[in-house]
Scaffold this motif. Sequence first.
Motif, PDB file in Angstrom:
ATOM      1  N   ASP A   1     -96.096  29.225 -25.221  1.00  0.00           N
ATOM      2  CA  ASP A   1     -95.647  28.341 -24.144  1.00  0.00           C
ATOM      3  C   ASP A   1     -95.713  29.027 -22.784  1.00  0.00           C
ATOM      4  N   VAL A   2     -95.524  30.346 -22.780  1.00  0.00           N
ATOM      5  CA  VAL A   2     -95.558  31.090 -21.517  1.00  0.00           C
ATOM      6  C   VAL A   2     -96.895  30.859 -20.798  1.00  0.00           C
ATOM      7  N   ALA A   3     -97.954  30.842 -21.578  1.00  0.00           N
ATOM      8  CA  ALA A   3     -99.288  30.716 -20.992  1.00  0.00           C
ATOM      9  C   ALA A   3     -99.453  29.401 -20.246  1.00  0.00           C
ATOM     10  N   LYS A   4     -98.673  28.399 -20.624  1.00  0.00           N
ATOM     11  CA  LYS A   4     -98.820  27.072 -19.998  1.00  0.00           C
ATOM     12  C   LYS A   4     -97.988  26.925 -18.737  1.00  0.00           C
ATOM     13  N   LEU A   5     -97.088  27.877 -18.494  1.00  0.00           N
ATOM     14  CA  LEU A   5     -96.120  27.700 -17.408  1.00  0.00           C
ATOM     15  C   LEU A   5     -96.546  28.459 -16.161  1.00  0.00           C
ATOM     16  N   ASP A   6     -96.333  27.842 -15.032  1.00  0.00           N
ATOM     17  CA  ASP A   6     -96.666  28.449 -13.743  1.00  0.00           C
ATOM     18  C   ASP A   6     -95.358  28.866 -13.074  1.00  0.00           C
ATOM     19  N   LEU A   7     -95.010  30.139 -13.232  1.00  0.00           N
ATOM     20  CA  LEU A   7     -93.718  30.599 -12.730  1.00  0.00           C
ATOM     21  C   LEU A   7     -93.854  32.042 -12.260  1.00  0.00           C
ATOM     22  N   GLU A   8     -93.969  32.200 -10.964  1.00  0.00           N
ATOM     23  CA  GLU A   8     -94.137  33.513 -10.348  1.00  0.00           C
ATOM     24  C   GLU A   8     -92.909  33.788  -9.471  1.00  0.00           C
ATOM     25  N   PRO A   9     -91.971  34.609  -9.947  1.00  0.00           N
ATOM     26  CA  PRO A   9     -90.760  34.854  -9.151  1.00  0.00           C
ATOM     27  C   PRO A   9     -91.096  35.443  -7.783  1.00  0.00           C
ATOM     28  N   TRP A  10     -90.300  35.053  -6.784  1.00  0.00           N
ATOM     29  CA  TRP A  10     -90.480  35.581  -5.430  1.00  0.00           C
ATOM     30  C   TRP A  10     -90.119  37.062  -5.371  1.00  0.00           C
TER      31      TRP A  10
ATOM     32  N   GLY B   1     -87.659  19.503 -20.548  1.00  0.00           N
ATOM     33  CA  GLY B   1     -86.220  19.276 -20.422  1.00  0.00           C
ATOM     34  C   GLY B   1     -85.386  20.538 -20.427  1.00  0.00           C
ATOM     35  N   ALA B   2     -86.041  21.703 -20.495  1.00  0.00           N
ATOM     36  CA  ALA B   2     -85.320  22.982 -20.452  1.00  0.00           C
ATOM     37  C   ALA B   2     -85.609  23.696 -19.134  1.00  0.00           C
ATOM     38  N   VAL B   3     -84.667  24.511 -18.717  1.00  0.00           N
ATOM     39  CA  VAL B   3     -84.851  25.381 -17.560  1.00  0.00           C
ATOM     40  C   VAL B   3     -85.502  26.674 -18.034  1.00  0.00           C
ATOM     41  N   VAL B   4     -86.561  27.088 -17.361  1.00  0.00           N
ATOM     42  CA  VAL B   4     -87.243  28.333 -17.717  1.00  0.00           C
ATOM     43  C   VAL B   4     -87.231  29.271 -16.512  1.00  0.00           C
ATOM     44  N   PHE B   5     -86.824  30.514 -16.749  1.00  0.00           N
ATOM     45  CA  PHE B   5     -86.883  31.524 -15.688  1.00  0.00           C
ATOM     46  C   PHE B   5     -87.300  32.849 -16.303  1.00  0.00           C
TER      47      PHE B   5
ATOM     48  N   ASP C   1     -90.739  44.033 -12.344  1.00  0.00           N
ATOM     49  CA  ASP C   1     -91.258  43.534 -13.607  1.00  0.00           C
ATOM     50  C   ASP C   1     -90.237  42.577 -14.220  1.00  0.00           C
ATOM     51  N   LYS C   2     -90.683  41.376 -14.516  1.00  0.00           N
ATOM     52  CA  LYS C   2     -89.803  40.383 -15.157  1.00  0.00           C
ATOM     53  C   LYS C   2     -90.532  39.824 -16.370  1.00  0.00           C
ATOM     54  N   PRO C   3     -90.639  40.662 -17.392  1.00  0.00           N
ATOM     55  CA  PRO C   3     -91.497  40.287 -18.523  1.00  0.00           C
ATOM     56  C   PRO C   3     -90.842  39.320 -19.502  1.00  0.00           C
ATOM     57  N   ILE C   4     -89.542  39.104 -19.333  1.00  0.00           N
ATOM     58  CA  ILE C   4     -88.833  38.292 -20.320  1.00  0.00           C
ATOM     59  C   ILE C   4     -88.673  36.870 -19.817  1.00  0.00           C
ATOM     60  N   TRP C   5     -89.286  35.955 -20.531  1.00  0.00           N
ATOM     61  CA  TRP C   5     -89.202  34.537 -20.181  1.00  0.00           C
ATOM     62  C   TRP C   5     -88.079  33.918 -20.999  1.00  0.00           C
ATOM     63  N   VAL C   6     -87.196  33.233 -20.322  1.00  0.00           N
ATOM     64  CA  VAL C   6     -86.001  32.688 -20.962  1.00  0.00           C
ATOM     65  C   VAL C   6     -85.954  31.185 -20.719  1.00  0.00           C
TER      66      VAL C   6
END
Lengths: 128, 128
Positions: B93-102, B43-47, B106-111
């Motif tokens: 939680d990061v390990a479970k998420l599939d999010l590869e920015p186009w 239910g949260a937005v992750v980027f 370096d985008k090391p900070i998951w929000v």
Amino acid sequence: VIEELDRDECLRLLATEPVGRVAVGWLGQAPLVLPVNYVLAGGAVVFRTGPGDMLRGLGQGPVSFEVDTYDPATRTGWSVLLHGVARPVAHADVAKLDLEPWAPGDKPIWVRIVPSSITGRRLTRDRG
Amino acid sequence: VIEELDRDECLRLLATEPVGRVAVGWLGQAPLVLPVNYVLAGGAVVFRTGPGDMLRGLGQGPVSFEVDTYDPATRTGWSVLLHGVARPVAHADVAKLDLEPWAPGDKPIWVRIVPSSITGRRLTRDRG
């Protein structure tokens, strides 16, 4: 590859899209961000609105206008962000503009944002 | 016709798009609005982001996240606007998420933005 876009290229891209997003800030609150139909006129962004939160927000200080497009298939796209102060469009100028919002509802207030800054980026794929 | 969307419908629509726009406010300045790749998780937005203005803005107060799509041919579309506070994503939680920015870099900070409010609208054409 990310490429910074100059002002002329940003304005050229802005002229190709029908929808952008106006963002207005509120002290201590999250910005209000709403899509609007717009046209470019004399280097300014022009859109229409009616009474409501957006109109109140436009008077709070500098506002932002964002346009982007992207292609999920190639993972490419561009975005342009413009900052400026929102001002009413002069009555004489309204008659010259062709701007009919897609959304229903009375939108009698014509607003222009004269850009104090325009920045943009294009994302392309390496062919290497 | 403009139709207000309920929270469930907004979340359903958010799950269909790859790009949204984060907007952060600055006291006395125009909001910063930047497109990002995102996923929905719990239910949260992750980027993801890196050091810079966006990261600094995320700590200033509540932020906004906007997604929309539109079809110029039919002049229809929808938009969703979410407000909330940006928080770091827990390492586990990061390990479970599939999010590869186009975008490269370096985008090391998951929000994540846990929504305090979600509103949305759909614009359709009268068939009458």
